[in-house]
Scaffold this motif. Sequence first.
Motif, PDB file in Angstrom:
ATOM      1  N   PRO A  54       0.799  -1.229   0.000  1.00 35.84           N
ATOM      2  CA  PRO A  54       0.000   0.000   0.000  1.00 35.84           C
ATOM      3  C   PRO A  54       0.833   1.281   0.000  1.00 35.84           C
ATOM      4  CG  PRO A  54      -0.701  -1.500   1.762  1.00 35.84           C
ATOM      5  CD  PRO A  54       0.481  -2.122   1.122  1.00 35.84           C
ATOM      6  N   ARG A  55       2.036   1.214   0.572  1.00 32.97           N
ATOM      7  CA  ARG A  55       2.887   2.415   0.593  1.00 32.97           C
ATOM      8  C   ARG A  55       3.229   2.830  -0.851  1.00 32.97           C
ATOM      9  NH1 ARG A  55       7.943   3.673  -0.287  1.00 32.97           N
ATOM     10  NH2 ARG A  55       8.491   1.524  -0.754  1.00 32.97           N
ATOM     11  N   VAL A  56       3.584   1.820  -1.664  1.00 34.95           N
ATOM     12  CA  VAL A  56       3.959   2.112  -3.052  1.00 34.95           C
ATOM     13  C   VAL A  56       2.730   2.581  -3.830  1.00 34.95           C
ATOM     14  CG1 VAL A  56       5.054   1.171  -5.129  1.00 34.95           C
ATOM     15  CG2 VAL A  56       5.744   0.349  -2.882  1.00 34.95           C
ATOM     16  N   MET A  57       1.597   1.907  -3.578  1.00 36.99           N
ATOM     17  CA  MET A  57       0.350   2.303  -4.247  1.00 36.99           C
ATOM     18  C   MET A  57       0.044   3.775  -3.968  1.00 36.99           C
ATOM     19  SD  MET A  57      -2.377   1.581  -6.003  1.00 36.99           S
ATOM     20  CE  MET A  57      -3.281   0.036  -5.998  1.00 36.99           C
ATOM     21  N   ARG A  58       0.124   4.158  -2.686  1.00 41.26           N
ATOM     22  CA  ARG A  58      -0.188   5.551  -2.327  1.00 41.26           C
ATOM     23  C   ARG A  58       0.787   6.514  -2.990  1.00 41.26           C
ATOM     24  NH1 ARG A  58      -1.378   3.260   2.673  1.00 41.26           N
ATOM     25  NH2 ARG A  58       0.687   3.810   3.481  1.00 41.26           N
ATOM     26  N   LYS A  59       2.047   6.109  -3.060  1.00 39.59           N
ATOM     27  CA  LYS A  59       3.070   6.984  -3.650  1.00 39.59           C
ATOM     28  C   LYS A  59       2.795   7.208  -5.141  1.00 39.59           C
ATOM     29  CE  LYS A  59       8.014   7.588  -3.954  1.00 39.59           C
ATOM     30  NZ  LYS A  59       9.322   6.999  -3.857  1.00 39.59           N
ATOM     31  N   VAL A  60       2.499   6.122  -5.842  1.00 38.40           N
ATOM     32  CA  VAL A  60       2.226   6.237  -7.285  1.00 38.40           C
ATOM     33  C   VAL A  60       0.990   7.088  -7.527  1.00 38.40           C
ATOM     34  CG1 VAL A  60       1.602   4.952  -9.374  1.00 38.40           C
ATOM     35  CG2 VAL A  60       3.277   4.016  -7.815  1.00 38.40           C
ATOM     36  N   GLN A  61      -0.049   6.813  -6.736  1.00 34.78           N
ATOM     37  CA  GLN A  61      -1.291   7.570  -6.923  1.00 34.78           C
ATOM     38  C   GLN A  61      -1.084   9.052  -6.628  1.00 34.78           C
ATOM     39  OE1 GLN A  61      -3.816   5.022  -4.454  1.00 34.78           O
ATOM     40  NE2 GLN A  61      -4.987   4.543  -6.305  1.00 34.78           N
ATOM     41  N   ALA A  62      -0.332   9.331  -5.557  1.00 31.06           N
ATOM     42  CA  ALA A  62      -0.097  10.735  -5.203  1.00 31.06           C
ATOM     43  C   ALA A  62       0.673  11.436  -6.316  1.00 31.06           C
ATOM     44  CB  ALA A  62       0.671  10.809  -3.888  1.00 31.06           C
ATOM     45  N   GLU A  63       1.648  10.744  -6.873  1.00 34.39           N
ATOM     46  CA  GLU A  63       2.459  11.335  -7.943  1.00 34.39           C
ATOM     47  C   GLU A  63       1.588  11.651  -9.161  1.00 34.39           C
ATOM     48  OE1 GLU A  63       6.149   9.883 -10.672  1.00 34.39           O
ATOM     49  OE2 GLU A  63       6.225   9.293  -8.566  1.00 34.39           O
TER      50      GLU A  63
ATOM     51  N   LYS B 135       0.536  15.347 -10.554  1.00 39.89           N
ATOM     52  CA  LYS B 135       0.925  15.731 -11.909  1.00 39.89           C
ATOM     53  C   LYS B 135      -0.284  16.070 -12.791  1.00 39.89           C
ATOM     54  CE  LYS B 135       3.265  14.187 -15.968  1.00 39.89           C
ATOM     55  NZ  LYS B 135       4.367  13.594 -16.598  1.00 39.89           N
ATOM     56  N   LEU B 136      -1.368  15.313 -12.618  1.00 35.13           N
ATOM     57  CA  LEU B 136      -2.540  15.485 -13.496  1.00 35.13           C
ATOM     58  C   LEU B 136      -3.666  16.274 -12.813  1.00 35.13           C
ATOM     59  CD1 LEU B 136      -2.715  11.864 -14.977  1.00 35.13           C
ATOM     60  CD2 LEU B 136      -1.426  13.816 -15.807  1.00 35.13           C
ATOM     61  N   ALA B 137      -3.318  17.017 -11.794  1.00 36.08           N
ATOM     62  CA  ALA B 137      -4.354  17.750 -11.043  1.00 36.08           C
ATOM     63  C   ALA B 137      -5.219  18.579 -11.988  1.00 36.08           C
ATOM     64  CB  ALA B 137      -3.686  18.642 -10.004  1.00 36.08           C
TER      65      ALA B 137
END
Length: 158
Positions: A8-17, A21-23
């Motif tokens: 989940p840590r990696v999932m959250r990191k990818v999603q946050a990135e 970026k696409l905000a």
Amino acid sequence: MSELMKNPRVMRKVQAELRDKLAGKPRVTEDDLSDLKDPNYWDDAEVFRLERFANSTIDFKGMDMEFIPFGAGRRMCSGLAFAEAIIDLLFSTLLFHFDWELPCGMTASELDMIEEMALTVRRKNDLHLRPILRVPQTQTSSALLFCERAQTSSVFLF
Ligand code: HEM
């Protein structure tokens, strides 16, 4: 996806990135991801420049992770040696003996490069080319026979 669910840590990191970026964007498009070859590792990462490999020490056999056309690790392509030998021979033969033209006066900038995603990424539409014999063969090879036959019908499907 399995690995992301297990980590989940990696999932959250990818999603946050991605969300950072696409905000404000309604969806993800290919253009949004155009910097996924990483300009930290490649000059002009989006430009087709074969010469970049000419004096390079980068290994394509799964050792240097910035360039892994055959994958890497335990499940990497088991046809690598075969593909390497065949592709070199095939392309060298095609390029040595023939010049290549697009049909009907089409220019390079008009050539569509649309890709289709399947098990592998491939051209969506066939590439139609006209081979012009420049260096005739002295010995028969199957690749040449194929091209010569295609030449008589003026259009070569690749
Ligand atoms: C330019 C030609 C080729 C390219 C770029 C290529 C690329 C790849 C890639 C990226 C993978 C996945 C590796 C991974 O998951 O890490 C793969 C798997 C595989 N390739 Fe290729 N391949 C090529 C030609 C061939 C040829 C000619 C054969 C057989 C004669 C072949 C047989 C296989 C097999 C059996 C696998 C599955 C390996 C496994 O899952 O254990 N490939 N290939």
